[in-house]
Design a protein around this motif. Structure first.
Motif, PDB file in Angstrom:
ATOM      1  N   SER A  81      35.038 -44.872  29.520  1.00 17.54           N
ATOM      2  CA  SER A  81      34.000 -45.901  29.607  1.00 17.54           C
ATOM      3  C   SER A  81      34.524 -47.076  30.404  1.00 17.54           C
ATOM      4  O   SER A  81      35.592 -47.601  30.111  1.00 17.54           O
ATOM      5  CB  SER A  81      33.601 -46.388  28.219  1.00 17.54           C
ATOM      6  N   VAL A  84      33.928 -51.770  29.234  1.00 18.33           N
ATOM      7  CA  VAL A  84      33.405 -51.899  27.882  1.00 18.33           C
ATOM      8  C   VAL A  84      33.651 -53.300  27.338  1.00 18.33           C
ATOM      9  O   VAL A  84      34.789 -53.771  27.322  1.00 18.33           O
ATOM     10  CB  VAL A  84      34.070 -50.874  26.941  1.00 18.33           C
ATOM     11  N   GLY A  85      32.584 -53.965  26.901  1.00 23.06           N
ATOM     12  CA  GLY A  85      32.717 -55.261  26.240  1.00 23.06           C
ATOM     13  C   GLY A  85      33.117 -56.410  27.149  1.00 23.06           C
ATOM     14  O   GLY A  85      33.478 -57.479  26.661  1.00 23.06           O
ATOM     15  N   MET A  87      33.217 -59.711  29.177  1.00 23.25           N
ATOM     16  CA  MET A  87      32.492 -60.973  29.029  1.00 23.25           C
ATOM     17  C   MET A  87      32.658 -61.798  30.297  1.00 23.25           C
ATOM     18  O   MET A  87      33.774 -62.023  30.771  1.00 23.25           O
ATOM     19  CB  MET A  87      33.015 -61.752  27.818  1.00 23.25           C
ATOM     20  N   LEU A  90      35.287 -64.787  30.811  1.00 21.33           N
ATOM     21  CA  LEU A  90      36.705 -64.575  30.520  1.00 21.33           C
ATOM     22  C   LEU A  90      37.441 -64.084  31.757  1.00 21.33           C
ATOM     23  O   LEU A  90      36.849 -63.467  32.642  1.00 21.33           O
ATOM     24  CB  LEU A  90      36.866 -63.536  29.418  1.00 21.33           C
ATOM     25  N   ASP A  94      42.082 -61.446  30.075  1.00 16.96           N
ATOM     26  CA  ASP A  94      41.495 -61.458  28.732  1.00 16.96           C
ATOM     27  C   ASP A  94      40.519 -60.301  28.546  1.00 16.96           C
ATOM     28  O   ASP A  94      40.462 -59.682  27.479  1.00 16.96           O
ATOM     29  CB  ASP A  94      40.773 -62.788  28.459  1.00 16.96           C
ATOM     30  N   ILE A  97      42.385 -57.109  27.845  1.00 17.36           N
ATOM     31  CA  ILE A  97      42.846 -57.021  26.457  1.00 17.36           C
ATOM     32  C   ILE A  97      41.685 -56.683  25.529  1.00 17.36           C
ATOM     33  O   ILE A  97      41.768 -55.782  24.692  1.00 17.36           O
ATOM     34  CB  ILE A  97      43.512 -58.347  26.020  1.00 17.36           C
ATOM     35  N   LEU A  98      40.568 -57.414  25.714  1.00 17.75           N
ATOM     36  CA  LEU A  98      39.397 -57.199  24.858  1.00 17.75           C
ATOM     37  C   LEU A  98      38.898 -55.757  24.966  1.00 17.75           C
ATOM     38  O   LEU A  98      38.645 -55.076  23.968  1.00 17.75           O
ATOM     39  CB  LEU A  98      38.286 -58.177  25.277  1.00 17.75           C
ATOM     40  N   LEU A 101      41.245 -53.275  23.324  1.00 15.46           N
ATOM     41  CA  LEU A 101      41.108 -53.294  21.861  1.00 15.46           C
ATOM     42  C   LEU A 101      39.866 -52.517  21.432  1.00 15.46           C
ATOM     43  O   LEU A 101      39.900 -51.744  20.473  1.00 15.46           O
ATOM     44  CB  LEU A 101      41.014 -54.728  21.345  1.00 15.46           C
ATOM     45  N   LEU A 102      38.767 -52.709  22.173  1.00 16.00           N
ATOM     46  CA  LEU A 102      37.535 -52.001  21.833  1.00 16.00           C
ATOM     47  C   LEU A 102      37.686 -50.497  22.026  1.00 16.00           C
ATOM     48  O   LEU A 102      37.059 -49.703  21.338  1.00 16.00           O
ATOM     49  CB  LEU A 102      36.371 -52.510  22.695  1.00 16.00           C
ATOM     50  N   GLY A 104      40.262 -48.938  21.353  1.00 14.18           N
ATOM     51  CA  GLY A 104      41.119 -48.406  20.291  1.00 14.18           C
ATOM     52  C   GLY A 104      42.610 -48.608  20.497  1.00 14.18           C
ATOM     53  O   GLY A 104      43.415 -48.105  19.729  1.00 14.18           O
ATOM     54  N   LEU A 105      43.007 -49.345  21.538  1.00 10.29           N
ATOM     55  CA  LEU A 105      44.435 -49.606  21.744  1.00 10.29           C
ATOM     56  C   LEU A 105      44.903 -50.745  20.846  1.00 10.29           C
ATOM     57  O   LEU A 105      44.112 -51.617  20.488  1.00 10.29           O
ATOM     58  CB  LEU A 105      44.715 -49.983  23.200  1.00 10.29           C
ATOM     59  N   ARG A 106      46.184 -50.750  20.512  1.00 14.63           N
ATOM     60  CA  ARG A 106      46.758 -51.871  19.789  1.00 14.63           C
ATOM     61  C   ARG A 106      47.079 -52.981  20.779  1.00 14.63           C
ATOM     62  O   ARG A 106      47.356 -52.730  21.953  1.00 14.63           O
ATOM     63  CB  ARG A 106      48.045 -51.441  19.068  1.00 14.63           C
ATOM     64  N   ARG A 107      47.076 -54.214  20.272  1.00 15.09           N
ATOM     65  CA  ARG A 107      47.279 -55.375  21.139  1.00 15.09           C
ATOM     66  C   ARG A 107      48.553 -55.279  21.965  1.00 15.09           C
ATOM     67  O   ARG A 107      48.550 -55.491  23.171  1.00 15.09           O
ATOM     68  CB  ARG A 107      47.285 -56.627  20.248  1.00 15.09           C
ATOM     69  N   ARG A 108      49.669 -54.902  21.295  1.00 14.00           N
ATOM     70  CA  ARG A 108      50.942 -54.903  22.035  1.00 14.00           C
ATOM     71  C   ARG A 108      50.945 -53.813  23.107  1.00 14.00           C
ATOM     72  O   ARG A 108      51.549 -53.967  24.164  1.00 14.00           O
ATOM     73  CB  ARG A 108      52.130 -54.765  21.096  1.00 14.00           C
TER      74      ARG A 108
ATOM     75  N   HIS B   4      44.600 -52.701  13.564  1.00 12.13           N
ATOM     76  CA  HIS B   4      43.910 -52.696  14.842  1.00 12.13           C
ATOM     77  C   HIS B   4      42.602 -53.485  14.743  1.00 12.13           C
ATOM     78  O   HIS B   4      42.247 -54.255  15.626  1.00 12.13           O
ATOM     79  CB  HIS B   4      43.640 -51.260  15.281  1.00 12.13           C
ATOM     80  N   GLU B   7      43.283 -57.163  14.727  1.00 17.28           N
ATOM     81  CA  GLU B   7      43.565 -57.611  16.100  1.00 17.28           C
ATOM     82  C   GLU B   7      42.290 -57.739  16.908  1.00 17.28           C
ATOM     83  O   GLU B   7      42.100 -58.697  17.652  1.00 17.28           O
ATOM     84  CB  GLU B   7      44.505 -56.614  16.793  1.00 17.28           C
ATOM     85  N   LEU B   8      41.403 -56.765  16.740  1.00 14.82           N
ATOM     86  CA  LEU B   8      40.147 -56.774  17.485  1.00 14.82           C
ATOM     87  C   LEU B   8      39.292 -57.986  17.091  1.00 14.82           C
ATOM     88  O   LEU B   8      38.750 -58.688  17.945  1.00 14.82           O
ATOM     89  CB  LEU B   8      39.378 -55.469  17.231  1.00 14.82           C
ATOM     90  N   PHE B  11      41.023 -61.309  18.363  1.00 17.71           N
ATOM     91  CA  PHE B  11      40.937 -61.525  19.807  1.00 17.71           C
ATOM     92  C   PHE B  11      39.495 -61.746  20.244  1.00 17.71           C
ATOM     93  O   PHE B  11      39.225 -62.563  21.122  1.00 17.71           O
ATOM     94  CB  PHE B  11      41.566 -60.366  20.593  1.00 17.71           C
ATOM     95  N   LEU B  88      26.847 -52.141  23.123  1.00 20.60           N
ATOM     96  CA  LEU B  88      28.260 -51.803  22.928  1.00 20.60           C
ATOM     97  C   LEU B  88      28.414 -50.705  21.874  1.00 20.60           C
ATOM     98  O   LEU B  88      29.228 -49.794  22.009  1.00 20.60           O
ATOM     99  CB  LEU B  88      29.020 -53.066  22.503  1.00 20.60           C
ATOM    100  N   GLN B  91      28.215 -47.419  23.194  1.00 14.53           N
ATOM    101  CA  GLN B  91      29.259 -47.048  24.156  1.00 14.53           C
ATOM    102  C   GLN B  91      30.569 -46.643  23.518  1.00 14.53           C
ATOM    103  O   GLN B  91      31.285 -45.799  24.039  1.00 14.53           O
ATOM    104  CB  GLN B  91      29.551 -48.254  25.055  1.00 14.53           C
ATOM    105  N   VAL B  92      30.943 -47.316  22.447  1.00 14.03           N
ATOM    106  CA  VAL B  92      32.241 -47.040  21.832  1.00 14.03           C
ATOM    107  C   VAL B  92      32.092 -46.905  20.325  1.00 14.03           C
ATOM    108  O   VAL B  92      31.139 -47.390  19.733  1.00 14.03           O
ATOM    109  CB  VAL B  92      33.283 -48.160  22.100  1.00 14.03           C
TER     110      VAL B  92
END
Lengths: 234, 253
Positions: A81, A84-85, A87, A90, A94, A97-98, A101-102, A104-108, B4, B7-8, B11, B88, B91-92
């Motif tokens: 996709s 995704v998400g 904005m 931003l 940013d 990162i957003l 995260l959406l 499904g990844l971890r922040r680090r 997770h 974090e979501l 952020f 959204l 989509q996910v």
């Protein structure tokens, strides 16, 4: 043969036609059965409105079936996709990162991949600027670069094999093909016989929400075209 | 998985606040100016024009409005959250609780600024800090849980009933008057006063005023009841969202 990663048995999915109590539902998928095994590259063919995209989103777990059953092995399964998400106000960073995260990844993990995203997208200093200042091409590059950071065990692709202007289309297409042929399990929806033949080793034909045929790519394509008018040459 | 989600949510809250700041010329200043203007309007109408005779009316009004506006913005922003994010959701795969939670959290960050401003004003008026300030923490926590629960409930229903948009502001307006924000509930005759005090927000605002203006400890049993109601509501609303999750994606675009 290895055990199926995902198997669908007589799966049906219904959508509400309207937001109203008692509004009729329509079945985007009527009865679909298929199995997907590790390393397989499955092509999904069918006419417009046959339910191909609904099938992909069902495989991704975004949609739950209203009848039939799905069995899935504990593997990650993601739709490719783009953007995704995102904005508008931003920065590219940013948004990366957003979006990560959406997806499904971890922040680090995303933070670690930011340099790779920056490099692949070729955004340079624009990476720190709001994406509202981006051109369409730049947005496509960022979207694709982020999406490629997600490395699911099953990759679901809806039509898109490359994005952006001619130059980036080649680069993104090459990256995606490398991923596809690198041993990932793939489900690929396309209208193009050529792309299905190139990408897939098996195919399933969906007609009016039903899986009509499932098997070797050439056999399925031949049967598909035998029952339908040949696509008009462009 | 849980981490997770945290974090979501964190952020996304940062992104929300950041985007909001970028959308206007004065940016963050609006977090203060907008509620201050709102307070000024009520001040003009009730304190200056209508000359409300109640002693301490200005601090009374300000404390009430501060606590009320926090609740109100959580419910109205959080209530729209899932409905606005339906594209959204298609989509996910993401738990829908995230969306109202982000709005509530963003409004809570803004509330902290306004609370700080309120304290400065109160100290200027001569209402000094007192030991009962300790009790602010549970009062605010309970309000947060209550506001989140109501936001979840509205957010859960909105996609199925988009018409709620036309009703929600009016309902909130009526609730504000029934919460003793602009007038003391003491002036309400029985049995209505008893009915009004069933409203969790009225109890919370009352407790807040006692602490900030009189150094009084809250009525723990009333607060305990509100805490229980809020927790029960929170669990119920979360379960409802969980249950409805598969249905949002099937709504028409």
């Amino acid at each position: 043969m290895n055990a199926p990663l995902i198997s669908l048995e007589n799966v049906g999915v219904a959508f509400n036609a309207q937001v109203r109590v008692g509004a009729p539902r329509f079945w985007a998928l009527e009865e679909v059965s298929l199995t997907l095994r590790r390393g397989e590259r499955l092509g999904v063919i069918g006419r417009n409105g046959a339910g191909k995209s609904t099938l992909l989103r069902t495989l991704a777990g975004i949609i739950e079936p209203d009848r039939g059953s799905i069995a899935r092995a504990p593997v990650s399964c993601q739709l490719l996709s783009l953007a995704v998400g995102f904005m508008q106000h931003l920065s590219g960073r940013d948004n990366a990162i957003l979006s990560g995260l959406l997806l499904g990844l971890r922040r680090r993990d995303i933070e670690n991949r930011l340099p790779a995203i920056l490099e692949f997208s070729e955004l340079g200093d624009f990476f720190e600027q709001p994406i509202s200042t981006y051109s369409t091409g730049m947005l496509a590059r960022l979207g694709f670069s982020v999406a490629m950071q997600v490395d699911p065990e099953i990759l679901l692709i809806d039509e898109v094999l490359s994005v952006g202007d001619a130059e980036f289309a080649q680069k993104s297409g090459a990256a995606l093909r490398a991923r596809i042929h690198g041993g990932t399990t793939v489900v690929f929806v396309s209208h193009s016989d050529g792309q299905i033949r190139e990408v897939c080793d098996r195919a399933v034909w969906i007609e009016h929400g039903r899986s009509v045929m499932h098997g070797d790519v050439d056999d399925v394509l031949r049967a598909y075209h035998a029952t339908s008018p040949q696509p008009v040459a462009a | 998985m849980r981490l997770h989600l945290v974090e979501l949510i964190l952020f996304s809250t940062y992104a929300e606040l950041r985007a909001e700041r970028a959308r206007s010329y004065l940016g963050v200043l609006w977090w203060i100016i907008e509620p201050a203007m709102n307070m000024a309007v009520y001040y003009l109408v009730f304190a200056v024009v209508l000359r409300t005779s109640q002693a301490d009316y200005v601090p009374f009004l300000l404390v009430g409005l501060t606590l009320w506006q926090w609740f109100k913005s959580c419910v109205s922003h959080g209530g729209y959250a899932i409905w606005q994010q339906l594209p959204l959701v298609r989509q996910v795969k993401v738990p829908v609780q995230v969306f109202p939670s982000v709005q509530v959290l963003a409004d809570t960050v803004k509330f902290v600024f306004i609370l700080a401003l309120l304290l400065l004003i109160l100290w200027g008026y001569g209402y000094s800090p007192n030991p009962a300030y300790v009790a602010l923490l549970p009062v605010l926590l309970i309000e947060l849980v209550f506001a989140t629960s109501v936001a979840y409930l509205v957010a859960a229903a909105m996609p199925f009933l988009p018409d709620l948009r036309f009703v929600i502001e009016q309902v909130l307006q009526v609730t504000m008057f029934m919460s003793g924000v602009v007038f003391a509930l003491d002036v309400v005759p029985q049995p209505w006063r008893g009915v009004f005090m069933l409203n969790p927000i009225a109890v919370l605002i009352d407790a807040g005023r006692g602490i900030l203006m009189h150094g009084a400890w809250p009525n723990w049993s009333a607060l305990g009841v509100v805490a229980l109601i809020s927790l029960a509501l929170y669990v119920g609303a979360s379960l409802l969202l969980l249950r409805l999750t598969p249905r949002y994606v099937k709504l028409p675009a």
